[in-house]
Design an enzyme around this catalytic site. Structure first.
Site, PDB file in Angstrom:
ATOM      1  N   HIS A 274       0.870  -1.191   0.000  1.00 35.23           N
ATOM      2  CA  HIS A 274       0.000   0.000   0.000  1.00 35.23           C
ATOM      3  C   HIS A 274       0.898   1.230   0.000  1.00 35.23           C
ATOM      4  O   HIS A 274       1.486   1.574   1.029  1.00 35.23           O
ATOM      5  CB  HIS A 274      -0.904   0.008   1.238  1.00 35.23           C
ATOM      6  CG  HIS A 274      -1.841   1.186   1.275  1.00 35.23           C
ATOM      7  ND1 HIS A 274      -3.186   1.034   1.482  1.00 35.23           N
ATOM      8  CD2 HIS A 274      -1.636   2.516   1.137  1.00 35.23           C
ATOM      9  CE1 HIS A 274      -3.774   2.212   1.464  1.00 35.23           C
ATOM     10  NE2 HIS A 274      -2.847   3.139   1.261  1.00 35.23           N
TER      11      HIS A 274
ATOM     12  N   HIS B 235       1.550   5.391  -1.663  1.00 36.56           N
ATOM     13  CA  HIS B 235       1.176   6.576  -2.444  1.00 36.56           C
ATOM     14  C   HIS B 235       2.441   7.155  -3.076  1.00 36.56           C
ATOM     15  O   HIS B 235       3.352   7.565  -2.347  1.00 36.56           O
ATOM     16  CB  HIS B 235       0.529   7.633  -1.549  1.00 36.56           C
ATOM     17  CG  HIS B 235      -0.756   7.164  -0.940  1.00 36.56           C
ATOM     18  ND1 HIS B 235      -1.974   7.338  -1.544  1.00 36.56           N
ATOM     19  CD2 HIS B 235      -1.002   6.475   0.200  1.00 36.56           C
ATOM     20  CE1 HIS B 235      -2.930   6.802  -0.785  1.00 36.56           C
ATOM     21  NE2 HIS B 235      -2.359   6.261   0.277  1.00 36.56           N
TER      22      HIS B 235
ATOM     23  N   ARG C  91       2.014   9.491  -5.785  1.00 37.33           N
ATOM     24  CA  ARG C  91       1.617  10.765  -6.424  1.00 37.33           C
ATOM     25  C   ARG C  91       2.086  10.807  -7.880  1.00 37.33           C
ATOM     26  O   ARG C  91       2.273   9.779  -8.500  1.00 37.33           O
ATOM     27  CB  ARG C  91       2.146  11.984  -5.646  1.00 37.33           C
ATOM     28  CG  ARG C  91       2.015  11.900  -4.136  1.00 37.33           C
ATOM     29  CD  ARG C  91       0.609  11.862  -3.640  1.00 37.33           C
ATOM     30  NE  ARG C  91       0.565  12.020  -2.186  1.00 37.33           N
ATOM     31  CZ  ARG C  91      -0.398  11.545  -1.408  1.00 37.33           C
ATOM     32  NH1 ARG C  91      -1.398  10.857  -1.923  1.00 37.33           N
ATOM     33  NH2 ARG C  91      -0.378  11.754  -0.116  1.00 37.33           N
TER      34      ARG C  91
ATOM     35  N   LYS D  95      -9.338  -0.433  -5.723  1.00 34.54           N
ATOM     36  CA  LYS D  95      -9.365   0.245  -4.426  1.00 34.54           C
ATOM     37  C   LYS D  95     -10.730   0.876  -4.166  1.00 34.54           C
ATOM     38  O   LYS D  95     -11.225   1.658  -4.979  1.00 34.54           O
ATOM     39  CB  LYS D  95      -8.278   1.332  -4.401  1.00 34.54           C
ATOM     40  CG  LYS D  95      -8.257   2.162  -3.133  1.00 34.54           C
ATOM     41  CD  LYS D  95      -7.793   1.360  -1.929  1.00 34.54           C
ATOM     42  CE  LYS D  95      -7.952   2.127  -0.621  1.00 34.54           C
ATOM     43  NZ  LYS D  95      -6.717   2.570  -0.039  1.00 34.54           N
TER      44      LYS D  95
ATOM     45  N   HIS E 236      -4.409  -0.788   5.949  1.00 32.82           N
ATOM     46  CA  HIS E 236      -3.942   0.029   7.082  1.00 32.82           C
ATOM     47  C   HIS E 236      -4.861  -0.095   8.295  1.00 32.82           C
ATOM     48  O   HIS E 236      -5.426   0.889   8.762  1.00 32.82           O
ATOM     49  CB  HIS E 236      -3.738   1.496   6.689  1.00 32.82           C
ATOM     50  CG  HIS E 236      -4.813   2.109   5.827  1.00 32.82           C
ATOM     51  ND1 HIS E 236      -6.140   2.039   6.125  1.00 32.82           N
ATOM     52  CD2 HIS E 236      -4.726   2.814   4.663  1.00 32.82           C
ATOM     53  CE1 HIS E 236      -6.825   2.675   5.206  1.00 32.82           C
ATOM     54  NE2 HIS E 236      -5.998   3.142   4.306  1.00 32.82           N
TER      55      HIS E 236
ATOM     56  N   ASP F 106       1.469   2.616   3.521  1.00 33.99           N
ATOM     57  CA  ASP F 106       0.625   3.811   3.359  1.00 33.99           C
ATOM     58  C   ASP F 106       1.489   5.069   3.422  1.00 33.99           C
ATOM     59  O   ASP F 106       1.017   6.131   3.851  1.00 33.99           O
ATOM     60  CB  ASP F 106      -0.496   3.859   4.410  1.00 33.99           C
ATOM     61  CG  ASP F 106      -1.617   4.818   3.998  1.00 33.99           C
ATOM     62  OD1 ASP F 106      -1.639   5.252   2.830  1.00 33.99           O
ATOM     63  OD2 ASP F 106      -2.461   5.127   4.856  1.00 33.99           O
TER      64      ASP F 106
HETATM   65  O1  DOR Z   1      -3.247   9.261   5.773  1.00 32.02           O
HETATM   66  C1  DOR Z   1      -3.646   9.005   4.660  1.00 32.02           C
HETATM   67  N1  DOR Z   1      -3.121   9.594   3.561  1.00 32.02           N
HETATM   68  N2  DOR Z   1      -4.646   8.150   4.524  1.00 32.02           N
HETATM   69  C2  DOR Z   1      -5.237   7.925   3.349  1.00 32.02           C
HETATM   70  O2  DOR Z   1      -6.152   7.157   3.303  1.00 32.02           O
HETATM   71  C3  DOR Z   1      -4.825   8.678   2.142  1.00 32.02           C
HETATM   72  C4  DOR Z   1      -3.453   9.136   2.257  1.00 32.02           C
HETATM   73  C5  DOR Z   1      -3.082  10.163   1.215  1.00 32.02           C
HETATM   74  O3  DOR Z   1      -3.389   9.944   0.035  1.00 32.02           O
HETATM   75  O4  DOR Z   1      -2.486  11.164   1.563  1.00 32.02           O
HETATM   76 ZN    ZN Z   2      -3.323   5.094   1.658  1.00 34.78          ZN
END
Ligand code: DOR
Ligand code: ZN
Length: 346
Positions: A14, A16, A18, A100, A175, A248
């Site tokens: 999991h 991110h 960007r 997702k 998470h 995450d």
């Molecule tokens: O803390 C988080 N940040 N939880 C999420 O579900 C999304 C993520 C984000 O994209 O910044």
């Molecule tokens: Zn996330």
């Protein structure tokens, strides 16, 4: 004294990354230690179709520095208009490894998520048929539900009914932050797994709120009471293959975090593996780290373990991790565990 632990190259189930300048800045932080990662689709606009996922995958690979090996495992963002045939084609081509589910309004860039779960029923049935996992952001968004209860209520009101109505659907509860979720997952069959972040093994809600508000510890789902953190630790070191690492890691620039309305997300890509070695050592469970970070995830997703290895080394002096990494969009603060860490990863 120097301790060394070599594990199969870990994966992050999991993540991110960007896009654009931020992608360029954070991708090497993950690719340095991890073989693969499940890439979250909550861009603006979100990654909804197979074609959008293919284009995003190309942008990730283009941003990968020369000489680094990393495989992005793509996901689709489930909307009420998602076409089951497009999902099936993206899965059949090998491009997409999960879909997702964001309940609309639950977190960062979730406005296009699901409001009416009946509307996504055909997609979920197709996914059950073809064996494509559903990753869930497991929080209800009802205004009358306290933010600290939103995960537990999601299990009863959304997750359990969806699973009961869709036999064979494979689900990753992402998470997890509560004892309730850890117990629910452990009580179910092998079609349900859960990811656990590094930071939820380290902080509880006091870390966010005591002695002044700490925006860099704010994420969603928000960290809960200590008893929940301890339950997550027990699940992570249990050796139960339903629990695996999903960091995450979620970069936001400092101005966006240190704000009157700060964004949710902890950026842990840089130091996750040393922090996990610290946590697993504290739990007397270093022998369980390979399962949690390298083996259980691939087993759930039906993939081979990543090739290669990662070696963790414990030195005599605390390791200095960078406080921030720089991106073209601004600085991103690296998660500070609040204690000295003696492990490094290579
Ligand atoms: O803390 C988080 N940040 N939880 C999420 O579900 C999304 C993520 C984000 O994209 O910044
Ligand atoms: Zn996330």
């Amino acid at each position: 004294m120097t301790d060394t632990l070599t594990i199969p190259r870990p994966d992050d189930w999991h993540l991110h990354l960007r896009d654009g300048a931020m992608l360029e800045a954070v991708l090497p932080e993950t690719a340095r230690h991890f073989g693969r990662a499940i890439i979250m689709p909550n861009l603006v606009p979100p990654v909804v179709t197979g074609a959008q996922a293919a284009a995003y995958r190309d942008r990730i690979l283009a941003a990968l520095p020369e000489g680094m090996a990393f495989e992005p495992l793509m996901t689709l963002y489930l909307t009420e208009d998602t076409d089951p045939a497009d999902v099936a084609a993206a899965h059949a081509s090998g491009l997409v490894k999960a879909v997702k589910l964001y309940p609309a309004g639950a977190t960062t860039n979730s406005a296009s998520g699901v409001r009416d779960f009946d509307k996504v029923r055909p997609v979920l049935e197709k996914m059950a048929e073809i064996g494509l996992p559903l990753c869930t952001h497991g929080e209800v968004t009802d205004h009358d539900i306290d933010i600290f209860d939103r995960e537990a209520v999601f299990i009863d009101r959304v997750l359990d009914p969806i699973r009961a109505a869709t036999p064979g659907l494979r689900v990753v509860m992402e998470h997890i932050t509560t004892k309730n979720a850890a117990e629910y997952v452990a009580s179910q069959d092998k079609d349900l797994g859960a990811t656990i972040t590094t930071h939820h093994l380290i902080i509880n809600r006091n870390h966010i709120l005591v002695g002044g508000i700490k925006p860099h510890y704010y994420c969603l789902p928000v960290a809960k009471r200590e008893e929940h953190r301890l339950a997550l630790r027990a699940a992570a070191v249990s050796g139960d293959a339903r629990f695996f690492l999903g960091t995450d890691s979620a970069p936001h620039t400092d101005p966006n975090k240190e704000s009157a309305c700060g964004c949710a997300g902890c950026f842990t890509a840089t130091n996750t593996m040393p922090l996990l070695a610290h946590v697993f050592e504290e739990e007397g469970a270093l022998d369980k780290l390979a399962g949690f970070a390298s083996e259980h995830g691939p087993a759930f997703y039906g993939l081979p373990v990543s090739g290669g290895t990662l070696t963790l080394t414990k030195g005599d002096a605390p390791v200095q991790f960078p406080e921030k990494i720089e991106s073209g969009d601004g600085p991103v603060t690296v998660f500070d565990p609040g204690f000295p860490v003696y492990w490094s990863a290579e």
